[in-house]
Motif scaffolding. Structure first.
Motif, PDB file in Angstrom:
ATOM      1  N   ASN A   2       0.829  -1.202   0.000  1.00  0.00           N
ATOM      2  CA  ASN A   2       0.000   0.000   0.000  1.00  0.00           C
ATOM      3  C   ASN A   2       0.861   1.249   0.000  1.00  0.00           C
ATOM      4  O   ASN A   2       0.788   2.055   0.913  1.00  0.00           O
ATOM      5  CB  ASN A   2      -0.897   0.014   1.234  1.00  0.00           C
ATOM      6  N   ILE A   3       1.645   1.424  -1.009  1.00  0.00           N
ATOM      7  CA  ILE A   3       2.539   2.567  -1.071  1.00  0.00           C
ATOM      8  C   ILE A   3       1.921   3.620  -1.989  1.00  0.00           C
ATOM      9  O   ILE A   3       1.530   3.326  -3.106  1.00  0.00           O
ATOM     10  CB  ILE A   3       3.924   2.176  -1.615  1.00  0.00           C
ATOM     11  N   VAL A   4       1.840   4.835  -1.482  1.00  0.00           N
ATOM     12  CA  VAL A   4       1.352   5.948  -2.284  1.00  0.00           C
ATOM     13  C   VAL A   4       2.486   6.951  -2.423  1.00  0.00           C
ATOM     14  O   VAL A   4       2.984   7.475  -1.427  1.00  0.00           O
ATOM     15  CB  VAL A   4       0.129   6.615  -1.621  1.00  0.00           C
ATOM     16  N   ILE A  33      13.565   1.547  -0.707  1.00  0.00           N
ATOM     17  CA  ILE A  33      12.945   0.302  -1.166  1.00  0.00           C
ATOM     18  C   ILE A  33      12.774  -0.670  -0.013  1.00  0.00           C
ATOM     19  O   ILE A  33      11.729  -1.304   0.132  1.00  0.00           O
ATOM     20  CB  ILE A  33      13.791  -0.341  -2.292  1.00  0.00           C
ATOM     21  N   LYS A  34      13.788  -0.792   0.821  1.00  0.00           N
ATOM     22  CA  LYS A  34      13.716  -1.712   1.956  1.00  0.00           C
ATOM     23  C   LYS A  34      12.608  -1.302   2.921  1.00  0.00           C
ATOM     24  O   LYS A  34      11.862  -2.142   3.416  1.00  0.00           O
ATOM     25  CB  LYS A  34      15.059  -1.768   2.675  1.00  0.00           C
ATOM     26  N   ALA A  35      12.472  -0.011   3.175  1.00  0.00           N
ATOM     27  CA  ALA A  35      11.434   0.474   4.083  1.00  0.00           C
ATOM     28  C   ALA A  35      10.042   0.293   3.490  1.00  0.00           C
ATOM     29  O   ALA A  35       9.076   0.042   4.218  1.00  0.00           O
ATOM     30  CB  ALA A  35      11.674   1.940   4.406  1.00  0.00           C
ATOM     31  N   ALA A  36       9.944   0.389   2.164  1.00  0.00           N
ATOM     32  CA  ALA A  36       8.640   0.288   1.502  1.00  0.00           C
ATOM     33  C   ALA A  36       8.140  -1.156   1.425  1.00  0.00           C
ATOM     34  O   ALA A  36       6.943  -1.384   1.372  1.00  0.00           O
ATOM     35  CB  ALA A  36       8.724   0.891   0.108  1.00  0.00           C
ATOM     36  N   GLU A  47       7.263   4.362 -11.343  1.00  0.00           N
ATOM     37  CA  GLU A  47       6.808   5.682 -10.902  1.00  0.00           C
ATOM     38  C   GLU A  47       7.920   6.727 -10.839  1.00  0.00           C
ATOM     39  O   GLU A  47       7.674   7.906 -11.079  1.00  0.00           O
ATOM     40  CB  GLU A  47       6.165   5.585  -9.517  1.00  0.00           C
ATOM     41  N   LEU A  48       9.128   6.299 -10.494  1.00  0.00           N
ATOM     42  CA  LEU A  48      10.218   7.246 -10.271  1.00  0.00           C
ATOM     43  C   LEU A  48      11.306   7.186 -11.333  1.00  0.00           C
ATOM     44  O   LEU A  48      12.182   8.040 -11.370  1.00  0.00           O
ATOM     45  CB  LEU A  48      10.847   6.996  -8.887  1.00  0.00           C
TER      46      LEU A  48
END
Length: 72
Positions: A2-4, A33-36, A47-48
């Protein structure tokens, strides 16, 4: 997952990446990335515009605690 990624967050990350080079840049990307969590690398790529190869190298450096030499 659930990353926005808001436009503000995207702009902040892109501005920060402009200031970083080499290993510092890869470690920042890997930390995000690890935190997400799972699937974040694919999301970051789409997206980036982040390279999954660069992300993978950063994740390996982060896990090993060893910085790879850049090809300069």
């Amino acid at each position: 997952m659930n990353i926005v990624i808001t436009p503000e967050l995207k702009a902040t990350w892109q501005h920060l990446l402009e200031q970083l080079t080499g290993a510092a840049r890869r470690l920042f990307m890997a930390s995000v990335i690890k935190a997400a969590g799972r699937g974040a690398a694919a999301l970051a790529e789409s997206e980036l515009g982040w390279s999954r190869v660069t992300i993978r190298k950063g994740l390996r450096e982060l896990a090993a605690g060893v910085t790879c030499l850049d090809a300069v």
